[in-house]
Design a protein around this motif. Structure first.
Motif, PDB file in Angstrom:
ATOM      1  N   VAL A  26       0.834  -1.208   0.000  1.00  0.00           N
ATOM      2  CA  VAL A  26       0.000   0.000   0.000  1.00  0.00           C
ATOM      3  C   VAL A  26       0.863   1.252   0.000  1.00  0.00           C
ATOM      4  O   VAL A  26       0.618   2.192  -0.769  1.00  0.00           O
ATOM      5  CB  VAL A  26      -0.972  -0.017   1.194  1.00  0.00           C
ATOM      6  CG1 VAL A  26      -1.689   1.310   1.341  1.00  0.00           C
ATOM      7  CG2 VAL A  26      -1.975  -1.148   1.043  1.00  0.00           C
ATOM      8  N   THR A  27       1.876   1.296   0.849  1.00  0.00           N
ATOM      9  CA  THR A  27       2.719   2.492   0.904  1.00  0.00           C
ATOM     10  C   THR A  27       3.505   2.668  -0.388  1.00  0.00           C
ATOM     11  O   THR A  27       3.755   3.804  -0.809  1.00  0.00           O
ATOM     12  CB  THR A  27       3.687   2.452   2.099  1.00  0.00           C
ATOM     13  OG1 THR A  27       4.506   1.292   2.018  1.00  0.00           O
ATOM     14  CG2 THR A  27       2.935   2.488   3.403  1.00  0.00           C
ATOM     15  N   ASN A  28       3.872   1.580  -1.031  1.00  0.00           N
ATOM     16  CA  ASN A  28       4.591   1.693  -2.303  1.00  0.00           C
ATOM     17  C   ASN A  28       3.672   2.219  -3.400  1.00  0.00           C
ATOM     18  O   ASN A  28       4.109   2.991  -4.251  1.00  0.00           O
ATOM     19  CB  ASN A  28       5.195   0.354  -2.703  1.00  0.00           C
ATOM     20  CG  ASN A  28       6.283   0.511  -3.734  1.00  0.00           C
ATOM     21  OD1 ASN A  28       6.704   1.612  -4.051  1.00  0.00           O
ATOM     22  ND2 ASN A  28       6.741  -0.598  -4.250  1.00  0.00           N
ATOM     23  N   ILE A  29       2.403   1.830  -3.392  1.00  0.00           N
ATOM     24  CA  ILE A  29       1.465   2.373  -4.368  1.00  0.00           C
ATOM     25  C   ILE A  29       1.290   3.870  -4.155  1.00  0.00           C
ATOM     26  O   ILE A  29       1.266   4.648  -5.116  1.00  0.00           O
ATOM     27  CB  ILE A  29       0.120   1.620  -4.308  1.00  0.00           C
ATOM     28  CG1 ILE A  29       0.285   0.252  -4.946  1.00  0.00           C
ATOM     29  CG2 ILE A  29      -0.984   2.401  -4.998  1.00  0.00           C
ATOM     30  CD1 ILE A  29      -0.938  -0.606  -4.956  1.00  0.00           C
ATOM     31  N   VAL A  30       1.192   4.301  -2.896  1.00  0.00           N
ATOM     32  CA  VAL A  30       1.094   5.742  -2.606  1.00  0.00           C
ATOM     33  C   VAL A  30       2.348   6.456  -3.105  1.00  0.00           C
ATOM     34  O   VAL A  30       2.273   7.530  -3.710  1.00  0.00           O
ATOM     35  CB  VAL A  30       0.871   5.973  -1.099  1.00  0.00           C
ATOM     36  CG1 VAL A  30       0.991   7.438  -0.736  1.00  0.00           C
ATOM     37  CG2 VAL A  30      -0.483   5.426  -0.675  1.00  0.00           C
ATOM     38  N   ILE A  64       8.402  -0.085  -9.085  1.00  0.00           N
ATOM     39  CA  ILE A  64       7.462  -1.016  -9.715  1.00  0.00           C
ATOM     40  C   ILE A  64       7.998  -2.440  -9.640  1.00  0.00           C
ATOM     41  O   ILE A  64       7.258  -3.380  -9.309  1.00  0.00           O
ATOM     42  CB  ILE A  64       7.185  -0.596 -11.167  1.00  0.00           C
ATOM     43  CG1 ILE A  64       6.390   0.707 -11.196  1.00  0.00           C
ATOM     44  CG2 ILE A  64       6.441  -1.694 -11.925  1.00  0.00           C
ATOM     45  CD1 ILE A  64       6.279   1.329 -12.567  1.00  0.00           C
ATOM     46  N   TYR A  65       9.283  -2.613  -9.906  1.00  0.00           N
ATOM     47  CA  TYR A  65       9.880  -3.947  -9.824  1.00  0.00           C
ATOM     48  C   TYR A  65       9.801  -4.503  -8.406  1.00  0.00           C
ATOM     49  O   TYR A  65       9.395  -5.660  -8.200  1.00  0.00           O
ATOM     50  CB  TYR A  65      11.336  -3.896 -10.288  1.00  0.00           C
ATOM     51  CG  TYR A  65      12.062  -5.189 -10.032  1.00  0.00           C
ATOM     52  CD1 TYR A  65      11.808  -6.307 -10.806  1.00  0.00           C
ATOM     53  CD2 TYR A  65      12.994  -5.292  -9.004  1.00  0.00           C
ATOM     54  CE1 TYR A  65      12.463  -7.502 -10.577  1.00  0.00           C
ATOM     55  CE2 TYR A  65      13.647  -6.478  -8.757  1.00  0.00           C
ATOM     56  CZ  TYR A  65      13.379  -7.578  -9.546  1.00  0.00           C
ATOM     57  OH  TYR A  65      14.023  -8.752  -9.297  1.00  0.00           O
ATOM     58  N   ALA A  70       7.447  -7.972  -4.067  1.00  0.00           N
ATOM     59  CA  ALA A  70       6.765  -8.060  -2.778  1.00  0.00           C
ATOM     60  C   ALA A  70       5.361  -8.647  -2.941  1.00  0.00           C
ATOM     61  O   ALA A  70       4.901  -9.415  -2.091  1.00  0.00           O
ATOM     62  CB  ALA A  70       6.689  -6.687  -2.121  1.00  0.00           C
ATOM     63  N   PHE A  71       4.686  -8.321  -4.040  1.00  0.00           N
ATOM     64  CA  PHE A  71       3.353  -8.853  -4.279  1.00  0.00           C
ATOM     65  C   PHE A  71       3.402 -10.368  -4.487  1.00  0.00           C
ATOM     66  O   PHE A  71       2.573 -11.099  -3.947  1.00  0.00           O
ATOM     67  CB  PHE A  71       2.712  -8.174  -5.485  1.00  0.00           C
ATOM     68  CG  PHE A  71       1.321  -8.646  -5.774  1.00  0.00           C
ATOM     69  CD1 PHE A  71       0.280  -8.262  -4.947  1.00  0.00           C
ATOM     70  CD2 PHE A  71       1.065  -9.458  -6.852  1.00  0.00           C
ATOM     71  CE1 PHE A  71      -1.014  -8.696  -5.200  1.00  0.00           C
ATOM     72  CE2 PHE A  71      -0.208  -9.900  -7.119  1.00  0.00           C
ATOM     73  CZ  PHE A  71      -1.260  -9.519  -6.286  1.00  0.00           C
TER      74      PHE A  71
END
Length: 87
Positions: A26-30, A64-65, A70-71
């Motif tokens: 979530v924090t990476n998407i933000v 993004i990588y 992580a996903f």
């Protein structure tokens, strides 16, 4: 700062539970949203100064990588902890 905290949670998640990986995602998407907005705003205001925008674009690509890595780790954790997949 929020992305830094999410990265710390990702590091801790290798020892703890999968919730911390989700917090990192979530924090990476933000982080990706705000960085993309910054680069678009910077490109419009400056006539897209290429040399100054290259580090931000490289950071976005790495983010993004790492998000994809992580996903996939999070999905594996969910699969391993699923009682239906118990062998």
């Amino acid at each position: 700062m929020m992305h830094f905290i999410g990265s710390i949670f990702l590091l801790i998640s290798s020892f703890l539970i999968e919730v911390l990986v989700f917090i990192y995602l979530v924090t990476n998407i933000v982080h990706l949203i705000f960085s993309t907005a910054f680069i678009i705003d910077y490109g419009v205001s400056c006539g897209f100064c290429t040399l100054e925008a290259i580090p931000v674009v490289i950071t976005l690509l790495f983010s993004i990588y790492f998000w994809l890595v992580a996903f996939s780790y999070w999905r594996r954790l969910r699969w391993e902890n699923n009682p239906e997949n118990d062998d």
